[in-house]
Design a protein around this motif. Structure first.
Motif, PDB file in Angstrom:
ATOM      1  N   LYS A 181     -10.548-148.048  25.676  1.00  0.00           N
ATOM      2  CA  LYS A 181     -10.629-146.635  26.042  1.00  0.00           C
ATOM      3  C   LYS A 181     -11.328-146.457  27.386  1.00  0.00           C
ATOM      4  N   ALA A 182     -12.301-147.316  27.670  1.00  0.00           N
ATOM      5  CA  ALA A 182     -12.980-147.241  28.965  1.00  0.00           C
ATOM      6  C   ALA A 182     -12.026-147.569  30.100  1.00  0.00           C
ATOM      7  N   LEU A 183     -11.181-148.559  29.912  1.00  0.00           N
ATOM      8  CA  LEU A 183     -10.209-148.924  30.945  1.00  0.00           C
ATOM      9  C   LEU A 183      -9.225-147.779  31.186  1.00  0.00           C
ATOM     10  N   HIS A 184      -8.783-147.152  30.117  1.00  0.00           N
ATOM     11  CA  HIS A 184      -7.887-146.005  30.278  1.00  0.00           C
ATOM     12  C   HIS A 184      -8.593-144.864  31.000  1.00  0.00           C
ATOM     13  N   ALA A 185      -9.870-144.673  30.715  1.00  0.00           N
ATOM     14  CA  ALA A 185     -10.622-143.580  31.344  1.00  0.00           C
ATOM     15  C   ALA A 185     -10.740-143.770  32.850  1.00  0.00           C
ATOM     16  N   VAL A 186     -11.019-145.002  33.295  1.00  0.00           N
ATOM     17  CA  VAL A 186     -11.152-145.209  34.745  1.00  0.00           C
ATOM     18  C   VAL A 186      -9.800-145.037  35.437  1.00  0.00           C
ATOM     19  N   VAL A 187      -8.713-145.414  34.766  1.00  0.00           N
ATOM     20  CA  VAL A 187      -7.384-145.195  35.347  1.00  0.00           C
ATOM     21  C   VAL A 187      -7.071-143.705  35.402  1.00  0.00           C
ATOM     22  N   ASP A 188      -7.412-142.970  34.355  1.00  0.00           N
ATOM     23  CA  ASP A 188      -7.205-141.518  34.372  1.00  0.00           C
ATOM     24  C   ASP A 188      -7.988-140.882  35.518  1.00  0.00           C
ATOM     25  N   ASN A 189      -9.224-141.318  35.716  1.00  0.00           N
ATOM     26  CA  ASN A 189     -10.037-140.782  36.811  1.00  0.00           C
ATOM     27  C   ASN A 189      -9.422-141.105  38.168  1.00  0.00           C
ATOM     28  N   LEU A 190      -8.856-142.318  38.278  1.00  0.00           N
ATOM     29  CA  LEU A 190      -8.164-142.703  39.507  1.00  0.00           C
ATOM     30  C   LEU A 190      -7.080-141.687  39.854  1.00  0.00           C
ATOM     31  N   PHE A 191      -6.225-141.373  38.899  1.00  0.00           N
ATOM     32  CA  PHE A 191      -5.108-140.467  39.176  1.00  0.00           C
ATOM     33  C   PHE A 191      -5.575-139.030  39.394  1.00  0.00           C
ATOM     34  N   GLU A 192      -6.644-138.642  38.725  1.00  0.00           N
ATOM     35  CA  GLU A 192      -7.183-137.298  38.938  1.00  0.00           C
ATOM     36  C   GLU A 192      -7.729-137.122  40.350  1.00  0.00           C
ATOM     37  N   SER A 193      -8.194-138.209  40.945  1.00  0.00           N
ATOM     38  CA  SER A 193      -8.811-138.122  42.272  1.00  0.00           C
ATOM     39  C   SER A 193      -7.789-138.131  43.405  1.00  0.00           C
TER      40      SER A 193
END
Length: 290
Positions: free
Chosen positions: A215-227
């Motif tokens: 879930k942490a790995l998915h979260a950092v990828v989600d943050n990447l796309f949000e930025s």
């Protein structure tokens, strides 16, 4: 077009050695002490990242040290002697005194070489975030831009270099004062993984948490796309603390949405890895803001 000045950085950019050599970047090495042995720096023993992380997993506790003003001068002065101007891209002042040491060196050398110019950019970035800023700066310099305009470009870009981090072991963050001892203990028991980013002061801050590594790995990828800004086409840099399987998983998530994006991967270097620990995974991109 020929570059009009030399570029200096420090080893905390965590860029591949081949890249730095290919692009004629002068690198000043930070260092650390571990198990009563001095590593890296100017005169320390060399150690490969995989061996370093194996020692960390075995319980070794390194202590890092920054670039000194005198060491910085040794790396900058040859360019000045050759009649070249110098641009320095330095490790975040929010995490190290290295940028300050470069500035001290620049002031002293400017008196000795008044005809040459030295610009020091405090990147407010770390690991391959500093490396990504460096990459953009190299591209600008290689277009033939003069020193002052390239330095101004770097200053305007640096707070758009986004850092998306997670770590596997909270106790390394506890040692560096990033989380409390209580948080480290409870988080480790419950398998809570912090989600972090770099703030505008160049400091690493916790912005969330995830239950479990995946879930942490998915979260950092989600943050990447949000930025990302609309129309983003890369590059994306990924650094890791000896967890290449997780890197491949994250790359897969990214490529599902950006199949043609350029991705560069390298280790989190030993100095930053001493504070973040084995299992760190970080993603970097140019974004709207941090």
């Amino acid at each position: 077009m020929k570059r009009k000045f030399d570029i200096v950085t420090d080893s905390s950019c965590d860029m591949p050695k081949e890249y730095l050599k290919e692009h004629n970047v002068i690198v000043v090495n930070l260092g650390f002490t571990m198990d009563n042995v001095n590593y890296e720096g100017e005169y320390g023993e060399k150690i490969e990242p995989a061996a370093f992380y194996e020692k960390l997993r075995g319980g070794s506790m390194p202590t890092t040290y920054q670039v000194t003003g005198e060491t910085a001068k040794l790396h900058i002065e040859p360019s000045l002697k050759a009649g070249k101007d110098v641009l320095v891209i330095a490790f975040s002042s929010g995490l190290s005194g290295t940028a300050g040491s470069f500035s001290v060196a620049a002031r002293e050398l400017s008196k000795k070489y008044p005809r040459q110019k030295i610009k020091v950019v405090d990147s407010l970035c770390a690991s391959m975030g500093e490396g990504l800023l460096l990459d953009y700066v190299i591209n600008k310099a290689d277009e033939g831009e003069p020193l002052e305009r390239t330095a101004k470009y770097a200053e305007g870009l640096k707070l758009k270099i986004c850092h998306h981090f997670t770590v596997d072991n909270l106790f390394h963050l506890k040692r560096g004062g990033r989380v409390s001892a209580t948080t480290a203990i409870i988080g480790s028991i419950l398998k809570i993984k912090p989600i972090m980013r770099m703030d505008d002061n160049g400091k690493l801050i916790v912005i969330g948490k995830a239950m479990g590594r995946k879930k942490a790995l998915h979260a950092v990828v989600d943050n990447l796309f949000e930025s990302m800004e609309e129309g983003f086409d890369g590059p994306i840099f990924i650094s890791h603390g000896d967890c290449i399987e997780d890197v491949e998983y994250v790359k897969g998530l990214i490529l599902q949405r950006l199949p043609k994006v350029e991705i560069l991967v390298n280790y989190v270097g030993t100095v930053i890895g001493a504070h973040s620990g084995a299992g760190t995974l970080a993603i970097f991109n140019k974004g709207k803001c941090r």
